[in-house]
Design a protein around this motif. Sequence first.
Motif, PDB file in Angstrom:
ATOM      1  N   ASP A 174      -8.855 -50.364 -31.039  1.00  0.00           N
ATOM      2  CA  ASP A 174     -10.223 -50.314 -30.530  1.00  0.00           C
ATOM      3  C   ASP A 174     -10.271 -50.760 -29.071  1.00  0.00           C
ATOM      4  O   ASP A 174     -10.975 -50.179 -28.240  1.00  0.00           O
ATOM      5  N   PHE A 175      -9.509 -51.798 -28.786  1.00  0.00           N
ATOM      6  CA  PHE A 175      -9.485 -52.301 -27.404  1.00  0.00           C
ATOM      7  C   PHE A 175      -8.845 -51.258 -26.476  1.00  0.00           C
ATOM      8  O   PHE A 175      -9.326 -51.011 -25.363  1.00  0.00           O
ATOM      9  N   GLU A 222      -3.731 -54.032 -37.574  1.00  0.00           N
ATOM     10  CA  GLU A 222      -4.946 -54.627 -36.997  1.00  0.00           C
ATOM     11  C   GLU A 222      -5.637 -53.600 -36.097  1.00  0.00           C
ATOM     12  O   GLU A 222      -5.224 -53.367 -34.964  1.00  0.00           O
ATOM     13  N   ALA A 275      -1.393 -51.809 -33.128  1.00  0.00           N
ATOM     14  CA  ALA A 275      -2.341 -51.669 -34.243  1.00  0.00           C
ATOM     15  C   ALA A 275      -1.637 -51.073 -35.464  1.00  0.00           C
ATOM     16  O   ALA A 275      -1.809 -51.542 -36.596  1.00  0.00           O
ATOM     17  N   LYS A 313      -8.183 -53.779 -34.354  1.00  0.00           N
ATOM     18  CA  LYS A 313      -8.803 -54.280 -33.116  1.00  0.00           C
ATOM     19  C   LYS A 313      -8.012 -53.912 -31.866  1.00  0.00           C
ATOM     20  O   LYS A 313      -8.578 -53.701 -30.794  1.00  0.00           O
ATOM     21  N   TYR A 314      -6.690 -53.803 -32.048  1.00  0.00           N
ATOM     22  CA  TYR A 314      -5.884 -53.462 -30.867  1.00  0.00           C
ATOM     23  C   TYR A 314      -6.128 -52.020 -30.437  1.00  0.00           C
ATOM     24  O   TYR A 314      -6.221 -51.717 -29.249  1.00  0.00           O
ATOM     25  N   MET A 325      -7.235 -59.695 -24.523  1.00  0.00           N
ATOM     26  CA  MET A 325      -8.516 -59.401 -25.165  1.00  0.00           C
ATOM     27  C   MET A 325      -9.468 -60.597 -25.108  1.00  0.00           C
ATOM     28  O   MET A 325     -10.671 -60.443 -25.345  1.00  0.00           O
ATOM     29  N   ASP A 372      -3.598 -60.701 -27.455  1.00  0.00           N
ATOM     30  CA  ASP A 372      -4.781 -61.511 -27.771  1.00  0.00           C
ATOM     31  C   ASP A 372      -5.332 -62.185 -26.518  1.00  0.00           C
ATOM     32  O   ASP A 372      -6.543 -62.313 -26.344  1.00  0.00           O
TER      33      ASP A 372
END
Lengths: 634, 634
Positions: free
Chosen positions: B204-205, B199, B194, B201-202, B169, B166
């Motif tokens: 995606d990052f 999640e 992820a 978002k991980y 990011m 986090d």
Amino acid sequence: MSSVPLSQITLTDPFWSGWQKTVIETTLPQQFEQLVATNRIANFELAAGRKEGAFEGLRFNDSDVYKFLEACAYSLAVAERRPELKAAADRVRGIVDTCIDVIGAAQMPDGYINTYFQLGHPSKRWLNLNAMHEMYSGGHLIEAGVALFECTGDRPLLDIGIRFADHVMSVFGPDTRRGYCGHQEIELALVRLAAATGEAKYADFANWMVEERGHAPSVFEAELGDPESVALAPEAARLLIGTGEYCGDYCQDHAPIREHTEVVGHAVRAMYYYIAAADLAADKGDSALEEALERVWSNLINRRMYVTAGIGPSASNEGFTGDFDLPNLTAYAETCASIGLVFWGHKMLELTGNSDYADVLERALYNGALSGISLSGDRYFYTNPLESRGSHQRVPWFLCACCPPNIARLIGNLAHYAVGASSDTLYLHVPVGFEADVELGGGPVHLSCKSNYPWSGEMEVIISPDHPRDFAVAVRIPGWADDVSFDIENAVEEAEYQNGYAVFRRTWQAGDKLKIEFEMEPKWIEADPRVRDNLGRAALMRGPLVYCAEQHDVTYTPQLFMADTEAPVELGQNASLGVTTMVVEGACEVELFPEGLYAEVGATDVAGSTATYIPFYAWNNRGATNMQVWTRKL
Amino acid sequence: MSSVPLSQITLTDPFWSGWQKTVIETTLPQQFEQLVATNRIANFELAAGRKEGAFEGLRFNDSDVYKFLEACAYSLAVAERRPELKAAADRVRGIVDTCIDVIGAAQMPDGYINTYFQLGHPSKRWLNLNAMHEMYSGGHLIEAGVALFECTGDRPLLDIGIRFADHVMSVFGPDTRRGYCGHQEIELALVRLAAATGEAKYADFANWMVEERGHAPSVFEAELGDPESVALAPEAARLLIGTGEYCGDYCQDHAPIREHTEVVGHAVRAMYYYIAAADLAADKGDSALEEALERVWSNLINRRMYVTAGIGPSASNEGFTGDFDLPNLTAYAETCASIGLVFWGHKMLELTGNSDYADVLERALYNGALSGISLSGDRYFYTNPLESRGSHQRVPWFLCACCPPNIARLIGNLAHYAVGASSDTLYLHVPVGFEADVELGGGPVHLSCKSNYPWSGEMEVIISPDHPRDFAVAVRIPGWADDVSFDIENAVEEAEYQNGYAVFRRTWQAGDKLKIEFEMEPKWIEADPRVRDNLGRAALMRGPLVYCAEQHDVTYTPQLFMADTEAPVELGQNASLGVTTMVVEGACEVELFPEGLYAEVGATDVAGSTATYIPFYAWNNRGATNMQVWTRKL
């Protein structure tokens, strides 16, 4: 024995007379252009206060100018006896005068000269002997001065060198400060200076430095503890550190010279060191030192030398590793190192009279050293690998440009290494063709040797003393010759065989002819099996030349070829390269393979084929491509 | 398809069950001792404020602790199903808890953790992404957290990893600051995070970082222009500079991933990068990305991989050079790179279902990766050359200690790569022995595979669903097997052959037996002739194992041996090494040679001889000596 002064001898065989012409007409002007373009000359102009600006280049760049001037000196002497080279010589003479003028102006009043320090670090002289090469550069200055004096009679550069030598001796010495240079060179230069000036103090000082080196505490180890010293060349420190502790191997500072048993470290430094030591051993009749040199020589020749007489396999230290470690593709084998081996071999030959040393000198000359320059005379190899996979090629210059002027001075001074004389004997170490006027004891002798060496093993020597008298002609019997024959026209004299020389001692009369024939059959050579990289492989030689296969002469990659070493070898000519070629039968792997990198044995096709071999020195004159010396045996 | 969770499978064959026992009993405790002795644990204690002192070691040393913890997680899961390992597991559990406690205490309130920066350079976070490895280390933290969560259910380290992710990011991202790590790792870790957390978002990052890399302007090129950034790791800059200009090859920053055609640069970085990309291609069904990965894979496997599945031949960049450049003696072939190849091969296998990827995975597993650890479990190779001239040997630890924990996590997690399952199919990628309880669509199935792989090609699989029902068992047919046979007891079912798997789809009943036999004859393999270093040579294989000759088994240096590749190969056993050996007829050069390094062909004697070959992974367990994989053919 000693060499014949260049003023008394002219090389006449097509091979070397051609090379000497190329050097004076092409090589020297091209090198001067590079010295100018890379600001090596400008650095002197800046130091002389004739221009404004900052030092550019490597810290030892002055040495390239000096070595270039030494090469010029020899070429000027060559040209003196070859009128057709007068125009080229005049051009070189002009360059030399320009250089000497600015060097003289750059020298400081106390005799110090080093443009790197003068321009950027005036307070840091002599602070880092291990890496900064101040004495190394000055050594080349002294050599150049001696050479110009001996070849042309001119003193200005000699005097500059003397002032530098005197300065060094004012700073260092048994009673003042202990010191010697990380890169040996000044030792051998000072010995030459002593001979040229008759001043023994220079040789004594060289002797002191030769002997001090390697004794604990090391001068260099102390420097590594001085941050100001290390900061001058931080990257150099790692070369002196072994596994955490000082290890002087890299610059032969690991043990006193008399205890040396193996050749270690940086190859050029080792050669230059032992050259000085051989001179000193000869001067003093120091048999203990001579024995140490013979031990190290034996280790070098019998365990650490490529078949091309390339030496120093490793790039990491520009030098030696272990016994029998002679990888071909990655061979460093610096041009300067093989040139150094020619010089050291010559000193050992003069010291011992043993032709074994001339065999090595010759091997280095025609192979590992000569490969350093292109046939065009204006491209150079720094490293001389015995295999190429397509990328290795000569270039016009290097950031560290020691090799180009070194090969130029070797070729210009070649007669020095090829022919010798004592009071009553003329020596043919390498049977080049020449015309010489030699003072041999009782008076002048004109000697003429007709030779087409290294392409032919037949020579004719005409001996013409001013009046009939007794002296000897000693002809080296090359180690590679299985059969030799000698014939003195209208005579039945037998040779005495001494130290590998056939010695004809008789009453010579003007016009006496000595015919020589060395059998010069192609030979496949193999290496001691402890050279793992050459297992199952052979190298082709003829006379002194090592041959290689280059992709230009075959339709496949030479590495794919397996030679039948029992098949007859057919001689040919390559007109564009001007060399004798050899055509060999064998078989070639075919580069068709199933998809994927690996397959069960049997996937590779083999087809009968032939390969054409050219001399190693002549490769890479038709563009970069694949090449190899050591061919797999069928 | 996906892998079977470690909680559902136990490896039972003598080979891997033995290795897993060694790892938990010997390897992990020994590695923890090294982590302590080298202050890698102390660095966390200092950052946590529990001790006073300065950071010690390399800037990415935290990552070794994390990777070690990931290895511990797998071994704890293994021990969970093997009661005889309970004492060892308790010990490891204690170590893990100690480590997590101090790591948690060291993490900063904002989630950042990197003891190098926290202790010595607190203001220089994220200043030099190319060399400082902050995300790389954090990626291993995340992987360790995920592994401990998945293997033991414990969240503390996972939460630490989440806080770090986090934090990253919050600093970087499409709308804030562009950035990615010089050493890829966090991308694949975030994909795992992820999956573990649900999640997206991980992932995606991670996807953003995978895609941003290689697009101009390069993040790293900009850093090279910032003296403060360069000063953090001056020596790293040269790796990013080609001939004077930025060249991202070293860290795969030369082109966007979709344009990659060849595998370049640092081998481990390349592997970790493509692992993440394969995961993302699978998640998104991105066929263009998959095609790019297949192109690069093909280049790697067909042009740049040793027969041992060692990859990355060069020490200078720890990575790749050109096609077919595979020198044996100087092969870098880092242990971590072959481990990365196992990982990437597994991802490609899951992505495509094609057994070719399993062939490479298997080759790497049994050869180039496994050779990284001693049979004793406490000595490691960093590099895995295919020839040794006596000096190469495993050591207990490295200054840069990436390889030891990497091999430990590979072995602990092996079932993950060897066996897979989908909703209705069980996959045997590598026919190890195992007992598994798998949920296959309609309910639990107990599977048991009796195997003595890699020594034997015979296996017996017992399939026991809780009730008779339809599903498939897919057995990979190894690329090395010329002949295979299958037999279902009391049935005549034929296999379907798909993508290199024999698929048995039928109604299975409890106790059904599938017998498998892969022909496992010794085979001599040759390389594409463009691999110049292997010309005239062959390597011996049996099943998945590459063999080598080591001097311990013969009275001569193995390099002297020439094998008769047509002679029968006799199988034997070496009890001390626990391996099947192979005895081969041929001839051996005799190390008697005339004085001097070179002589005319014929000076070397050759005598008939035999050589004993052992598996490559098992060499150097009896002291340092000569070894070679590629034997000259007679």
